[in-house]
Enzyme design. Sequence first.
Site, PDB file in Angstrom:
ATOM      1  N   ARG A 285       9.399  -5.306  14.627  1.00 16.48           N
ATOM      2  CA  ARG A 285       9.063  -4.871  13.271  1.00 16.48           C
ATOM      3  C   ARG A 285       7.699  -4.191  13.333  1.00 16.48           C
ATOM      4  NH1 ARG A 285       7.155  -9.521  10.168  1.00 16.48           N
ATOM      5  NH2 ARG A 285       5.182  -8.431  10.365  1.00 16.48           N
ATOM      6  N   HIS A 289       5.925  -7.345   7.129  1.00 15.86           N
ATOM      7  CA  HIS A 289       7.191  -8.005   6.765  1.00 15.86           C
ATOM      8  C   HIS A 289       7.752  -7.371   5.484  1.00 15.86           C
ATOM      9  CE1 HIS A 289      10.157 -11.000   5.748  1.00 15.86           C
ATOM     10  NE2 HIS A 289       9.547 -11.193   4.602  1.00 15.86           N
ATOM     11  N   TYR A 298      -2.069 -11.897  11.670  1.00 14.19           N
ATOM     12  CA  TYR A 298      -1.426 -12.814  12.621  1.00 14.19           C
ATOM     13  C   TYR A 298      -0.905 -12.162  13.898  1.00 14.19           C
ATOM     14  CZ  TYR A 298       2.675 -11.076  10.033  1.00 14.19           C
ATOM     15  OH  TYR A 298       3.604 -10.276   9.448  1.00 14.19           O
TER      16      TYR A 298
END
Length: 391
Positions: A285, A289, A298
């Site tokens: 990805r 998100h 993160y």
Amino acid sequence: MAKGDPGVTRGGRRAAPRSRKGATGDPELVQLLTPEGERIDSVTGPDGTEYRVDFTDEEYRGLYRDLVLVRKLDAEATALQRQGELGIWASLLGQEAAQVGSGRALRTQDMAFPTYREHGVLYCRGIDPIMPLGLFRGVDQGGWDPNEFKFNMYTIVIGAQTLHATGYAMGVAMDGKTGTDDGEAVIAYFGDGATSQGDVNESFVWAGVFNAPLVFFCQNNQYAISEPLERQTRIPLYQRAAGFGFPGVRVDGNDVLATYAVTRHALDNARHGQGPSLIEAYTYRMGAHTTSDDPTRYRIASEVEAWQAKDPIARMKAFLDKQQIAGADFFAEVDEQARRESVHLRERVLAMPNPEPTTLFDHVYPNGSPLLDEQREQFSKYLESFEGSAH
Ligand SMILES: Cc1ncc(C[n+]2csc(CCOP(=O)(O)OP(=O)(O)O)c2C)c(N)n1
Ligand SMILES: [Mg+2]
């Protein structure tokens, strides 16, 4: 569009494609196009299946066009959200090949059950790309007819659609629609995070036990929001299938050709009555998100850069260019088409009318319900209580 059949080759037209078992450095990954755009003629999967594709030049160019258009429309949707025109958007950036490869492998009669990120599959099914934008703008509840396009509504509840797909696929088999070349197969999309859901594991059990004509298509994009893959599993995800009694294979999800070959093979097995299988499309990805997420919190930049070098569109472009299947004029024309279509999409989104607030209560039940009628009445009165209200 692309209709090349894996397992059949016209062979020899272009110089020396290689054949090998798995990909260099990773025997578990089915790959037919390297990140450098080098073509591999055929690859043998973990269960001995040989994967290959045989596309015409026009079909190769068609796949490239799909990838570019899908990326551009997705980028436009992200921009619209950033400008306050959509409530939220879940970008497919980086996953174009996994979606176009599997989407184009579907035959007309096959049924798909998507998550909320399958804009590329939706596009391949022939649905107007404006449809999910209406949903995420909050002006409709998803406007396409799942039976007309054989593509179900987006599902936000993680993994739930695998249960719907399993029940549907069992019904397909019970209706006697499998066992021939024209049989129907079903595909269920889900993510790496979804594999930890009870729903998905229960689907595996039921589909396996009842030999349902179902392809479980897991896009392993390495994250479930901020949770990395190592928090979901101690073994490669495709190996989970063995415990449920059906085949599993890991494909390079950034390789549109390999994804097509593996998905078409699995769908054909399903439509011929050979039961379910699991495909793990190994991808990344590249974006957030959703537009509500900040991935810099993160994950580190070097990881994203490493995956940039495996970009699904760049490798297809390099291949077309090297093999002289397409040149600068073609690439410019595709870019121009993508630009035009994204402008058109934007104009249509901005022109979407706001619905009457009380239509919220429509389409919940086919024949209405007394409770909903009461709620609609209360809500109307509430709206009328505002001074100058049109309601
Ligand atoms: C049952 C359920 N639990 C939690 C959520 C919140 N949620 C939304 S997306 C997501 C992560 C899903 O990750 P993955 O399955 O890998 O799919 P991806 O978003 O990466 O495509 C979660 C936990 C939800 N929508 N549904
Ligand atoms: Mg994921």
